[in-house]
Design an enzyme around this catalytic site. Structure first.
Site, PDB file in Angstrom:
ATOM      1  N   HIS A   2       0.848  -1.188   0.000  1.00 46.74           N
ATOM      2  CA  HIS A   2       0.000   0.000   0.000  1.00 46.74           C
ATOM      3  C   HIS A   2       0.887   1.242   0.000  1.00 46.74           C
ATOM      4  CE1 HIS A   2      -3.176   2.842   1.106  1.00 46.74           C
ATOM      5  NE2 HIS A   2      -4.000   1.922   0.684  1.00 46.74           N
ATOM      6  N   ASP A  55      -7.873  -5.380   0.066  1.00 53.81           N
ATOM      7  CA  ASP A  55      -8.361  -6.240  -1.029  1.00 53.81           C
ATOM      8  C   ASP A  55      -7.988  -7.698  -0.864  1.00 53.81           C
ATOM      9  OD1 ASP A  55      -7.589  -3.403  -2.835  1.00 53.81           O
ATOM     10  OD2 ASP A  55      -9.605  -4.246  -2.760  1.00 53.81           O
TER      11      ASP A  55
END
Ligand code: SDX
Length: 431
Positions: free
Chosen positions: A308, A366
């Protein structure tokens, strides 16, 4: 924002200097205000905006090192546990949690706008049945601006509010229609006697041939998934919505631009990519080969659902998603789900690997969401559409914040030019 402090930029062996104000927000990193830098004749260079704050905002705060995510100051852990998605929509749009009366009015307003103009049904007929649902969704949401000429004046607070309600209310209906169209089943109309998520699940998963009986555990799980995806500061798709809106484009066109950006596998398309990756790995015995591929710079393969831009310890949403995953699989008697066990083993191995530790790559929101959505009966191709349905409220809140920001201007970055200096065109016969 306060600016008693300054940063001094010096160059050319300190012969030239420029003081730049340092601004502080309510929490989080200070920023160096470079708006006066153009006087020096120089620009800043920051591909991917790794070190750039593009705006001020009061909506969502992320602390990537501490794994903190706040919606209007409320921690995601509390919001996910104590609120439902429409309550979070009210919070993100209005800045405060609603009281009972405000919530009832908001729910009623959204409910009464869940139906779409019936001519939109014809719009779908132009798409191939095997089109990716996101391709259909981009088109249909963008087409909403062809139906609501009465609310496209972006300078009108009333128009902005009705557009926000229409988008929050109609996007679930459109997402369900995108799915039904691809499988050749009739569209299911929304029911005003059903709550938001149950209404969506009925439109998505039932047919006119049967009554829909929702499993409250599954409804709550999907509601929580929507909460976790509702907003996330200046991510790529939100920045796209803000940039599109800065030109004065109407809210439906701006949200369609956000949907298009979210579709990318590096962003909202990752949940679909995670499931495809797990299916491709297939067995725990093949995890090592894929971990090695992810570490090989010459191989474009990346471990989907890992890493991320901001979270460099853990994504707080991933922890809540993992718990939700367990709840749903246990409720459905799928505790031994093949892909869930494969995902947990992949996570275990990756988190023990020096490469992932050194590069601070952890599961993001996700990584487990796709397993939950699949268990809820939602096909892989629809995962990003569900993400878009949740993020619509964040996009519209940022769009509205940008429109009402006195500092907002049309977004127009510059560049570091690496092309040819000026040169003259020569006759083709001499080239
Ligand atoms: C979302 O911005 C948001 O907030 C997004 C989001 C939201 O709610 O809106 O949180 C939703 O998009 C989550 C992210 C979903 N995407 C994925 O899961 C796709 C896989 N992840 C990567 O593509 C990547 O981690 C990103 C895109 C998420 C972040 O990329 P960055 O911040 O630009 O970091 P990077 O690509 O510069 O990576 C730094 C290093 C690189 O190696 P080096 O060049 O330093 O050698 O880490 C490596 C990368 O190659 N790396 C990975 C990796 N992610 C980064 N290596 C293997 N597998 C990965 N998943």
């Amino acid at each position: 924002m306060t600016s008693e402090r300054t940063a001094t930029l010096s160059w050319d062996r300190e012969e030239k200097k420029q003081d730049l104000p340092i601004l502080s927000g309510s929490i989080g990193p200070d920023v160096i205000d470079i708006r006066s830098l153009s006087k020096t004749g120089m620009l800043t260079y920051d591909p991917g905006f790794m070190s750039t704050a593009s705006c001020t905002s009061r909506i969502t705060y992320i602390d990537g090192d501490a794994g903190v995510l706040l919606y209007r100051g409320y921690p995601i852990e509390q919001v996910a546990e104590k609120c439902d998605f429409l309550e979070v929509c009210y919070l993100i749009l209005n800045g405060e949690l609603p009281n009972g009366q405000q919530m009832a009015a908001f729910v009623k307003n959204v409910t009464l706008h869940t139906m779409v103009h019936d001519q939109l049904n014809n719009f779908f007929k132009g798409f191939r049945r095997d089109a990716h649902p996101m391709a259909v969704m981009v088109g249909v949401v963008g087409a909403l601006s062809a139906f609501y000429h009465d609310s496209l004046d972006i300078t009108s607070e009333t128009d902005r509010k009705i557009s926000a309600i229409r988008l929050v209310a109609k996007v679930p209906t459109i997402v369900a229609m995108c799915y039904k169209y691809t499988i050749g089943q009739p569209f299911m109309y929304p029911r005003n006697n059903l709550a938001y998520v149950e209404n969506f699940m009925r439109m998505m998963l039932s047919t006119p041939c049967e009554n829909f009986v929702a499993n409250p555990v599954l409804v709550r799980a999907l509601d929580r998934i929507l909460i976790l995806h509702a907003d996330h500061e200046q991510n790529a798709s939100t920045s796209t919505v803000r940039l599109a809106g800065s030109s004065g484009a109407n809210p439906f066109a701006c949200i369609a631009a956000g949907i298009a950006c979210l579709w990318g596998a590096a962003h909202g398309g990752a949940n679909e990519a995670v499931l495809n990756m797990l299916e491709e790995i297939g067995d725990v015995s093949r995890i090592g080969a894929y971990i090695n591929r992810a570490k090989d710079r010459s191989d474009p393969f990346k471990l989907m659902g890992f890493g991320h831009r901001v979270y460099k310890n853990f994504d707080p949403r991933a922890k809540i998603m993992y718990t939700t995953c367990h709840e749903v699989l246990d409720e459905l008697g799928l505790g031994n789900d093949r892909l869930f066990k494969l995902a947990m083993e992949l996570e275990r191995i990756a988190l023990e690997d020096d490469y992932f530790i050194e590069k601070k790559l952890y599961p993001n929101v996700d990584f487990y969401s796709g397993i939950v959505l699949r268990a809820l009966g939602i096909p892989t191709t629809m995962f990003t559409a569900i993400f878009a349905m949740a993020r619509t409220v964040g996009w519209i809140a940022h769009w509205n914040e940008m429109i009402t920001d006195p500092e907002q201007k049309i977004g127009r970055p510059r560049q570091l030019y690496q092309g040819h200096p000026r040169r003259d065109v020569t006759p083709i016969a001499t080239r």
